[in-house]
Write an enzyme that holds these catalytic residues in place. Structure first.
Site, PDB file in Angstrom:
ATOM      1  N   HIS A  54       7.476   2.551  -2.957  1.00  0.00           N
ATOM      2  CA  HIS A  54       6.421   2.763  -3.956  1.00  0.00           C
ATOM      3  C   HIS A  54       6.461   4.202  -4.445  1.00  0.00           C
ATOM      4  O   HIS A  54       7.136   5.050  -3.867  1.00  0.00           O
ATOM      5  CB  HIS A  54       5.050   2.375  -3.398  1.00  0.00           C
ATOM      6  CG  HIS A  54       4.534   3.214  -2.261  1.00  0.00           C
ATOM      7  ND1 HIS A  54       5.190   3.324  -1.051  1.00  0.00           N
ATOM      8  CD2 HIS A  54       3.417   3.979  -2.143  1.00  0.00           C
ATOM      9  CE1 HIS A  54       4.488   4.105  -0.243  1.00  0.00           C
ATOM     10  NE2 HIS A  54       3.411   4.535  -0.889  1.00  0.00           N
ATOM     11  N   HIS A 113       4.426   6.759  -4.454  1.00  0.00           N
ATOM     12  CA  HIS A 113       3.671   7.888  -3.909  1.00  0.00           C
ATOM     13  C   HIS A 113       4.688   8.932  -3.454  1.00  0.00           C
ATOM     14  O   HIS A 113       5.749   8.600  -2.916  1.00  0.00           O
ATOM     15  CB  HIS A 113       2.781   7.460  -2.744  1.00  0.00           C
ATOM     16  CG  HIS A 113       1.492   6.823  -3.191  1.00  0.00           C
ATOM     17  ND1 HIS A 113       0.729   6.012  -2.390  1.00  0.00           N
ATOM     18  CD2 HIS A 113       0.842   6.906  -4.388  1.00  0.00           C
ATOM     19  CE1 HIS A 113      -0.342   5.615  -3.068  1.00  0.00           C
ATOM     20  NE2 HIS A 113      -0.287   6.135  -4.285  1.00  0.00           N
ATOM     21  N   ASP A 120       5.228  11.008  -1.075  1.00  0.00           N
ATOM     22  CA  ASP A 120       5.838  11.102   0.258  1.00  0.00           C
ATOM     23  C   ASP A 120       6.888  10.024   0.499  1.00  0.00           C
ATOM     24  O   ASP A 120       7.503   9.986   1.566  1.00  0.00           O
ATOM     25  CB  ASP A 120       4.762  11.112   1.362  1.00  0.00           C
ATOM     26  CG  ASP A 120       3.829   9.900   1.308  1.00  0.00           C
ATOM     27  OD1 ASP A 120       3.625   9.348   0.211  1.00  0.00           O
ATOM     28  OD2 ASP A 120       3.308   9.510   2.368  1.00  0.00           O
ATOM     29  N   HIS A 121       7.131   9.183  -0.504  1.00  0.00           N
ATOM     30  CA  HIS A 121       8.161   8.151  -0.371  1.00  0.00           C
ATOM     31  C   HIS A 121       9.300   8.293  -1.388  1.00  0.00           C
ATOM     32  O   HIS A 121      10.272   7.551  -1.313  1.00  0.00           O
ATOM     33  CB  HIS A 121       7.530   6.761  -0.473  1.00  0.00           C
ATOM     34  CG  HIS A 121       6.623   6.453   0.670  1.00  0.00           C
ATOM     35  ND1 HIS A 121       6.953   5.603   1.691  1.00  0.00           N
ATOM     36  CD2 HIS A 121       5.395   6.951   0.990  1.00  0.00           C
ATOM     37  CE1 HIS A 121       5.969   5.564   2.575  1.00  0.00           C
ATOM     38  NE2 HIS A 121       5.014   6.373   2.171  1.00  0.00           N
ATOM     39  N   HIS A 150      -1.161  -2.082  -1.301  1.00  0.00           N
ATOM     40  CA  HIS A 150      -1.436  -0.647  -1.218  1.00  0.00           C
ATOM     41  C   HIS A 150      -2.099  -0.205  -2.524  1.00  0.00           C
ATOM     42  O   HIS A 150      -2.343  -1.020  -3.407  1.00  0.00           O
ATOM     43  CB  HIS A 150      -0.117   0.095  -0.936  1.00  0.00           C
ATOM     44  CG  HIS A 150      -0.292   1.514  -0.486  1.00  0.00           C
ATOM     45  ND1 HIS A 150      -1.244   1.903   0.414  1.00  0.00           N
ATOM     46  CD2 HIS A 150       0.377   2.650  -0.827  1.00  0.00           C
ATOM     47  CE1 HIS A 150      -1.164   3.203   0.608  1.00  0.00           C
ATOM     48  NE2 HIS A 150      -0.191   3.687  -0.131  1.00  0.00           N
ATOM     49  N   HIS A 181       4.701   6.397  10.090  1.00  0.00           N
ATOM     50  CA  HIS A 181       3.795   6.828   9.019  1.00  0.00           C
ATOM     51  C   HIS A 181       2.461   7.321   9.566  1.00  0.00           C
ATOM     52  O   HIS A 181       1.395   7.066   9.016  1.00  0.00           O
ATOM     53  CB  HIS A 181       3.571   5.706   7.994  1.00  0.00           C
ATOM     54  CG  HIS A 181       3.123   6.222   6.651  1.00  0.00           C
ATOM     55  ND1 HIS A 181       1.795   6.303   6.288  1.00  0.00           N
ATOM     56  CD2 HIS A 181       3.799   6.719   5.619  1.00  0.00           C
ATOM     57  CE1 HIS A 181       1.693   6.808   5.075  1.00  0.00           C
ATOM     58  NE2 HIS A 181       2.900   7.078   4.640  1.00  0.00           N
TER      59      HIS A 181
END
EC number: 3.1.26.11
Lengths: 301, 301
Positions: free
Chosen positions: A60, A62, A64-65, A140, A268
């Site tokens: 996805h 976001h 941090d990914h 999410h 995570h």
């Protein structure tokens, strides 16, 4: 099958912890899953050959990914990569990467292919002769997929003693491995069972991050060998987990137990907790086979 | 004035070296210059308070100078920043950042202002009561600016002994600091020179990276206290420097010498060389006051 955790902490990169990125190696193929900021440095620290990565799966959008993806692509370019690179991720990822490549006037010298995902149903997004990859639609705050990696069933293994006993010529070996029976010159039919052993049971790996507790994924991940499931919070912060659409360690374990997976790997983690061992303790109250991901750790199957 | 090098190596982040980012602290203001991947981790390692950074200057849109910006902005958001953030950089930077914020559905909760640069002439881009910042147009493969930071002249310093001798009341002190003469009650005019000392000479810092050898910048950076000039290559790779529009250590030193700067700081080293001391040795054949930037180093004036 080997899983290498490059980063498994939530939110932001810190001095000693990295955002999500991991490698799953299946039959000599190396798949990168997620690519938080600093992933290229983590690849170097773990002595991973950059040229072996040909598919990248982004769960996805976001930061941090995926904030490390543009840097990794640029470094591939600087290293004079030749292989095509395939990127699987939510719609929008192509625009983000191409805009930056355009404005930096640094078009890669290798083939760069985007496979943008929009479906809310599990679908096959990659397949070759050894491996199949399916999406696992997650719940999410933005459109998110987990990924299920399945080894394909190998061909049957030749029973060398048996084929020699019947004096079968080598040119028939491939047919035997493919499961065919053999008619000998004397008219006898030898069944394939006599000439082969079963291949190894195919292994499977499910990556589920980030997601709220979501029983809809159970039919997709049932019986997998390893389930990586996010556990951002402990049950004491269940309200925060619900609000941010993340899971607690207990919820991750409940999914593992209901899906009857063989091994659960947690990750995570929010950095608010003193020790990640707390996640294992909480999960083990529900499901026995719990391992903790940590940056730089590997899990072999 | 204090310069802190967060990263000063060319091309890609590696295990032990970081791409360009540095902090210049002037009269309690903290300016971030460039923001390569991993800058937020470097800020943490150097124990910099994130909330003190209100202006970020981006030289150009090559990845090793700005790929860390989106991550830093996202982390500012997660830390519940309140202060406005001002970003100065080439046209296009706003589109890159806003696209990613939009697709990650994570609009910052603080004011985010972009000041996009397009001019090929030096211009004032920031000014407050203490500091002035001008662009230094550079010559590189994409549109690039260096930045000149100039302290403003302080008010004059009160000579306490003198004002007490003349029994001047406190309410006149600000006028005296502003340079005014004082008429005493007895009709005597006391000249400001008698009542004050000169303020400290304002200091200046010029950041020039990335750039080919470019004498056009000399009038802009003349006599600065510190010149940071990129030295990606040594003279033995002058052909590569020319081709990629970078500078050699000797070229950086020639600019320093012609601009009569007080101190040259070298950086943006290619990682092809065994030791960065080679850059200092080469530069010192042209200009005496050479220092080497390195990640985590600080230079105080």
């Amino acid at each position: 099958m080997k899983l290498t955790i490059l980063g498994c902490y939530a939110a932001t990169p810190r001095t000693l912890t990295n955002p999500t990125a991991q490698l799953i190696e299946i039959k000599n193929r190396l798949f990168l899953i997620d690519c938080g900021e600093g992933t290229q440095v983590q690849l170097r620290k773990n002595k991973i050959k950059f040229s072996k990565i040909n598919q990248i799966f982004i769960s996805h959008l976001h930061g941090d990914h995926f904030y490390g993806l543009i840097g990794l692509i640029s470094t591939f370019s600087l290293l004079n990569r030749n292989n095509d690179l395939h990127i699987f991720g939510p719609k929008g990822i192509k625009e983000i990467i191409l805009l930056q490549l355009k404005l930096s006037n640094s078009w890669p010298n290798f083939g760069l292919f985007f496979h943008e995902l929009t479906s809310n149903q599990s679908e096959v997004i990659f397949e070759d002769d050894k491996v199949l990859v399916k999406t696992i639609p997650l719940k999410h705050r933005v459109y998110t997929n987990g990924f299920l990696f399945e080894e394909k069933l190998d061909q049957r293994k030749l029973n060398i003693e048996a084929v020699q006993k019947y004096q079968i010529e080598k040119c028939y070996y491939q047919n035997i491995k493919n499961g065919k029976d053999i008619l000998l010159d004397n008219g006898t039919l030898v069944s394939n069972n006599e000439l082969t052993f079963d291949p190894e049971k195919p292994k499977s790996y499910a990556f589920c991050s980030d997601t709220a507790y979501n029983e809809a994924i159970i039919p997709i991940i049932e019986n997998v060998d390893i389930l990586y499931h996010e556990a951002t919070f402990l049950q004491s912060e269940a309200n925060l987990a619900a609000k941010t659409m993340h899971s607690t360690a207990k919820e991750a374990a409940t999914i593992a137990q209901k899906a009857q997976v063989k091994q659960l790997v947690l990750g995570h983690y929010s950095t608010r907790y003193d020790a990640i061992s707390l996640f294992k303790e909480e999960a083990e109250t529900i499901f026995p086979n719990v391992l903790l991901a940590d940056d730089g750790e590997s899990f072999e199957l």
